[in-house]
Write a protein that holds these residues in place. Structure first.
Motif, PDB file in Angstrom:
ATOM      1  N   ASN A 105       0.833  -1.201   0.000  1.00 10.82           N
ATOM      2  CA  ASN A 105       0.000   0.000   0.000  1.00 10.82           C
ATOM      3  C   ASN A 105       0.868   1.252   0.000  1.00 10.82           C
ATOM      4  O   ASN A 105       1.331   1.702   1.040  1.00 10.82           O
ATOM      5  CB  ASN A 105      -0.925  -0.007   1.222  1.00 10.82           C
ATOM      6  N   ARG A 106       1.092   1.783  -1.175  1.00  8.85           N
ATOM      7  CA  ARG A 106       1.845   3.021  -1.310  1.00  8.85           C
ATOM      8  C   ARG A 106       1.355   3.762  -2.551  1.00  8.85           C
ATOM      9  O   ARG A 106       0.789   3.168  -3.476  1.00  8.85           O
ATOM     10  CB  ARG A 106       3.343   2.754  -1.423  1.00  8.85           C
ATOM     11  N   GLU A 107       1.591   5.043  -2.563  1.00  7.60           N
ATOM     12  CA  GLU A 107       1.219   5.861  -3.699  1.00  7.60           C
ATOM     13  C   GLU A 107       2.323   5.823  -4.747  1.00  7.60           C
ATOM     14  O   GLU A 107       3.494   5.623  -4.403  1.00  7.60           O
ATOM     15  CB  GLU A 107       0.997   7.311  -3.259  1.00  7.60           C
ATOM     16  N   PRO A 108       1.981   6.018  -5.996  1.00  3.19           N
ATOM     17  CA  PRO A 108       3.039   6.150  -7.016  1.00  3.19           C
ATOM     18  C   PRO A 108       3.977   7.292  -6.649  1.00  3.19           C
ATOM     19  O   PRO A 108       3.572   8.279  -6.032  1.00  3.19           O
ATOM     20  CB  PRO A 108       2.258   6.447  -8.302  1.00  3.19           C
ATOM     21  N   LYS A 132       3.046  10.899  -7.802  1.00  6.22           N
ATOM     22  CA  LYS A 132       1.990  11.508  -6.994  1.00  6.22           C
ATOM     23  C   LYS A 132       2.537  11.927  -5.640  1.00  6.22           C
ATOM     24  O   LYS A 132       2.236  12.996  -5.114  1.00  6.22           O
ATOM     25  CB  LYS A 132       0.848  10.505  -6.835  1.00  6.22           C
ATOM     26  N   LYS A 133       3.383  11.054  -5.068  1.00  5.60           N
ATOM     27  CA  LYS A 133       3.995  11.360  -3.779  1.00  5.60           C
ATOM     28  C   LYS A 133       4.881  12.602  -3.894  1.00  5.60           C
ATOM     29  O   LYS A 133       4.918  13.454  -3.000  1.00  5.60           O
ATOM     30  CB  LYS A 133       4.843  10.168  -3.338  1.00  5.60           C
ATOM     31  N   LYS A 180       2.779  15.848  -3.891  1.00  2.55           N
ATOM     32  CA  LYS A 180       2.310  16.187  -2.548  1.00  2.55           C
ATOM     33  C   LYS A 180       3.450  16.708  -1.690  1.00  2.55           C
ATOM     34  O   LYS A 180       3.311  17.684  -0.945  1.00  2.55           O
ATOM     35  CB  LYS A 180       1.697  14.952  -1.881  1.00  2.55           C
ATOM     36  N   ASP A 193      -1.948   1.680 -10.348  1.00  2.23           N
ATOM     37  CA  ASP A 193      -1.181   2.924 -10.407  1.00  2.23           C
ATOM     38  C   ASP A 193       0.324   2.664 -10.369  1.00  2.23           C
ATOM     39  O   ASP A 193       1.098   3.345 -11.056  1.00  2.23           O
ATOM     40  CB  ASP A 193      -1.577   3.835  -9.236  1.00  2.23           C
ATOM     41  N   GLU A 236       2.928   3.487 -13.553  1.00  5.13           N
ATOM     42  CA  GLU A 236       4.126   4.305 -13.404  1.00  5.13           C
ATOM     43  C   GLU A 236       5.395   3.523 -13.728  1.00  5.13           C
ATOM     44  O   GLU A 236       6.346   4.061 -14.287  1.00  5.13           O
ATOM     45  CB  GLU A 236       4.212   4.818 -11.965  1.00  5.13           C
TER      46      GLU A 236
END
Length: 842
Positions: free
Chosen positions: A113-116, A119-120, A123, A338, A342
């Motif tokens: 469970n992590r964001e690309p 995207k990270k 932010k 996602d 990437e």
């Protein structure tokens, strides 16, 4: 294990990678065990095998015997017989307390469970000035150091260096803190009357691990000493050269289950891989702690792998059979879209987990194994596997390639080509070498009636439906189809099968291995392509393009027939393949210099007669004299490279010219295992002011090499080392050993190939202006002397000086024979010339 050239294997330490006070090593563990939210997956167990001591003796045979039962699970566990207890050298006090190893920091809560990263990054850029504690990301592992943050990849940051003693202390403290073993207030850690230090069970740790992966509530960062080269830290297994006070360690040093020996066992085609590929042929070490992970992956080239746990807490494994590899990949893309959008090659990075529960919901079969200390885990071709460590432990792993792997290996290189992914080894070289070895064995059986266990094993892979035959047939048919799509006017050029064996040439477009076929254009002779991309090399006219080939399709089809057992094909291939290595010819002539060889140079042709004694010689069964040699040669020397002539006083003598870069191959007793004969490479290097340096290396054991200023002395060193090994093995009761070899049993010049007329003629052609004057002057002297004594003419003639003491000093045309007064010329048997000193009264 990962790709040989994967950049994340050796993450360089630099100023950016020094750990800050917030790293795992410098802070208290804040995350805690949440047993009520355990996510232990319900997974069936993989099979467990318990070989008897007798079954355990033949490693490759035992793996073959369980394959039909275990391969459908992807992984299996092998528990050695109780009597098999190898010592672990890593527990040596000096290694344990002083030798350091590198680690990686793994962010366990982000493995699924992590964001690309893009995207990270967006932010992070917005709140850069407000974030009091931001995770420190590793630098991109497969991009250059100047790559922008927007192209950053998720990976494992470089951690601290530890000794084993330090890492054990750190790992134990982490586990105690995480599971509350020192906290009396936590009700779930102990029960009434129980030991306060009672550890959680494997099942409890497993449930907590997958809770962290699937439902993370805290940051959990751990260290993992992964992919550690045994050449630096050392192997846990004893090696043959290791000196231990306990003589019983000898049995473990020679064992097939010793991972230092495993990859190159007889029956594994990695035995023919000359390079010590780290992590593939040479084992890697893995020093783990609780929750340190190995994410879903398959082995390089879809090889088998074997992992042994030397000591410590158990390792939990999950496996998916190779038949469902695509299903796993599809499931991961579906649930992590996602991340794959990437980074399409995400699975090659080994940084992503997905719960077995999720995979099972997608119809992917998953099996589980718990590996305890002293047990093996075997993974099968293209079987995805993953897992984690339950505490401080040490494992060692390496690959192997039995004959049944060849079809999987072929699929792997075709897949790599489609993905434009680099290879770790030359599949074609391994395949062809195995096929040649099998033909050799078939001839030993059919012609020489030598039905040894080794020959019979190779025979079992042959025949029309044999695994090896089918693998070669599949490979040849692939290239036949590709050749059909080439322009009709394509020019084919034959190169010698021994040329450029160690160069790793690959297609400029897809990185396909070019051991067998390589296309190029006149406009760029250093740019090569596979046959699939032959038309993409440039925009030149097709007439300018050529294809280099090591074997013609007709020759490869002869090989297939030989493997099928056709006697005429066997004989034809043996004479073709075991002919002198300089016997090459071009199919179409051309003025090109490629692969380091001038293809326009006329080749030397040998035409052996089809007789039983010639087969005996070619198959190495009898010490028959080379009909084209200067002396009665006992060894067949193959040329790998002729090198280039250096015009200097030290680079020749009256016996031979010593070209810089010269390299040859010859078979002799293996100094590590005198029961077999193996190939040695003899080469000449530039020693600067010292002149030529002569080096002899045992192929497959590059650490076993000998260097000297004299070719003769160099091979004397080999002989001495061999006799030491024979003596050592004889002292522990080893049977079937050869006798100790006397200094007269080999001649260093002969072993290098300098006593072969064919080789000498090829070297002489490199010095057309006779600038190596010492050699040429002596040759002229011998020629004049021989002529004055009416020497016998013929290709098989040789000269032999018989000294006063009756010993013979082998000599020949150009090898230091001086005729003095008081000698008379005599004709000996077998067209051998001898000169005997006149004795008074005779």
């Amino acid at each position: 294990m990962k790709m040989k050239d994967h950049p994340s294997r050796d993450i360089p330490k630099n100023d950016d990678s020094h750990e800050n006070p917030g790293s795992p090593r410098h802070r208290q563990v804040s995350a805690r065990w949440v047993p009520d939210e355990a996510c232990k997956p319900l997974v069936e167990d993989a099979p467990v095998f318990y070989p008897t001591a007798k079954e355990f003796e033949d490693t490759i045979q035992y793996i073959a015997s369980i394959r039909c039962k275990a391969e459908s699970y992807g992984i299996c566990k092998i528990v050695p017989p109780p009597s098999w207890t190898p010592p672990c050298l890593l527990k040596d006090k000096h290694v344990w307390e002083t030798t350091k190893f590198s680690t990686r920091i793994q962010q366990v809560d982000l493995l699924q469970n992590r964001e690309p990263m893009r995207k990270k990054y967006r932010k992070r850029k917005r709140r850069r000035h407000f974030n009091s504690r931001r995770r420190k990301r590793s630098r991109p592992e497969s991009t250059e150091s100047n790559t922008g943050d927007s192209e950053e990849k998720f990976g494992f940051q470089t951690g601290s260096d530890f000794t084993l003693q330090e890492f054990q202390r750190f790992a134990d403290e982490f586990k105690e803190q995480y599971f509350g073993l020192k906290d009396k207030t936590q009700e779930y850690s102990v029960g009434v009357g129980q030991d306060m230090r009672m550890l959680p069970s494997i099942e409890q740790i497993e449930g907590e691990y997958w809770r962290i992966i699937e439902q993370p509530t805290d940051e959990v960062e751990v260290y993992y000493g992964a992919d550690l080269e045994t050449g630096m830290l050392g192997s846990g297994f004893p090696k043959k050269s290791t000196s231990l006070p306990d003589s019983k360690s000898d049995q473990y040093a020679a064992s097939g289950w010793n991972l230092n020996n495993f990859a190159r066992l007889s029956g594994s085609v990695l035995n023919f891989e000359e390079c010590d590929i780290s992590g593939v042929v040479v084992p890697w070490l893995y020093i783990g702690m609780c929750f340190s992970s190995f994410c879903w992956h398959v082995e390089d080239h879809h090889l088998y792998s074997l992992n042994y746990l030397h000591w410590g807490d158990p390792k939990v494994w999950y496996g998916v059979p190779g038949s469902h590899a695509c299903a796993l990949e599809n499931a991961m893309r579906k649930h992590l879209p996602d991340l794959f959008e990437e980074q399409p090659d995400l699975l090659n990075e080994l940084v992503t987990q997905l719960s077995p529960s999720v995979l099972k919901s997608e119809g992917v079969p998953v099996y589980r194994a718990v590996q305890n200390s002293g047990e093996f885990i075997l993974t099968f071709p293209r079987a995805y596997h993953a897992g984690f460590n339950s505490g401080f432990n040490c494992a060692e792993a390496v690959n192997v390639a039995p004959i049944d792997w060849l079809r999987h290996g072929q699929s792997a290189v075709e897949l790599y080509s489609a993905q434009c992914r680099k290879t770790s080894l030359s599949h074609d070289k391994l395949l062809l070498t195995a096929a040649r070895k099998a033909v050799h064995a078939l001839c030993q059986i059919s012609v020489l009636k030598k039905e040894s266990l080794e020959n019979l094993r190779w025979k079992s892979f042959c025949g029309k439906n044999g695994m090896l035959t089918q693998a070669v047939k599949t490979r040849v048919h692939l290239e036949e189809k590709r050749i059909q799509h080439l322009p009709g006017n394509t020019e084919f050029q034959k190169i010698d099968k021994h040329v450029d064996l160690n160069a790793e040439r690959e297609c400029f477009s897809c990185f396909y291995d070019l051991h067998l076929f390589a296309a190029y254009c006149d406009c760029s002779s250093d740019k090569f392509a596979c046959l699939k991309h032959a038309n993409l090399t440039c925009g030149c006219d097709p007439d300018s393009r050529h294809v280099l080939l090591r074997y013609t399709i007709d020759e490869l089809n002869t090989l297939i027939k030989a493997l099928e057992g056709q006697s005429d094909a066997l004989e034809a291939w043996v004479y073709k393949d075991f002919d002198h290595p300089l016997n090459s010819k071009k199919i179409i002539s051309g003025q090109h210099k490629l692969f380091g060889v001038d293809l326009s140079t006329p080749s030397i042709q040998l035409k052996p007669s089809l007789k039983r004694e010639n087969l005996d010689y070619l198959l190495g069964d009898t010490p028959k004299a080379d009909s084209d040699s200067k002396v009665g040669a006992r060894f067949l020397v193959e040329i790998v490279s002729l090198g280039s002539v250096i015009h200097g006083r030290l680079w020749c003598n009256k016996d031979a010219i010593f070209p810089k870069g010269y390299k040859s191959r010859v078979k002799f007793f293996n100094i590590c295992n005198p029961l077999i004969q193996s190939s040695y490479t003899s080469e000449i290097m530039d020693g600067g002011l010292l002149g030529p340096l002569f080096k002899v290396s045992l192929e497959g054991h590059q650490q076993e090499s000998f260097v000297h200023l004299s070719a003769v002395e160099c091979w004397e060193m080999v002989l001495k080392r061999l006799n030491q090994e024979i003596t050592a093995l004889a002292s522990v009761g080893k049977q079937g050993l050869p006798p100790l070899q006397s200094s007269s049993s080999i001649n260093g010049l002969e072993m290098f190939g300098f006593l072969s007329s064919t080789i000498s003629q090829a070297i002489e052609a490199l010095d057309p202006h006779h600038k190596c004057s010492v050699y040429w002057d002596h040759k002229l002297l011998v020629k004049k002397t021989s002529s004055s004594h009416n020497s016998v003419r013929g290709e098989k003639s040789c000269l032999e000086v018989i000294s006063d003491g009756g010993e013979t000093a082998a000599s020949s045309f150009g090898t230091g024979l001086g005729v003095q007064e008081g000698h008379k010329l005599m004709v000996g048997r077998g067209n051998t010339l001898s000169m005997q000193k006149t004795v008074e009264g005779n």
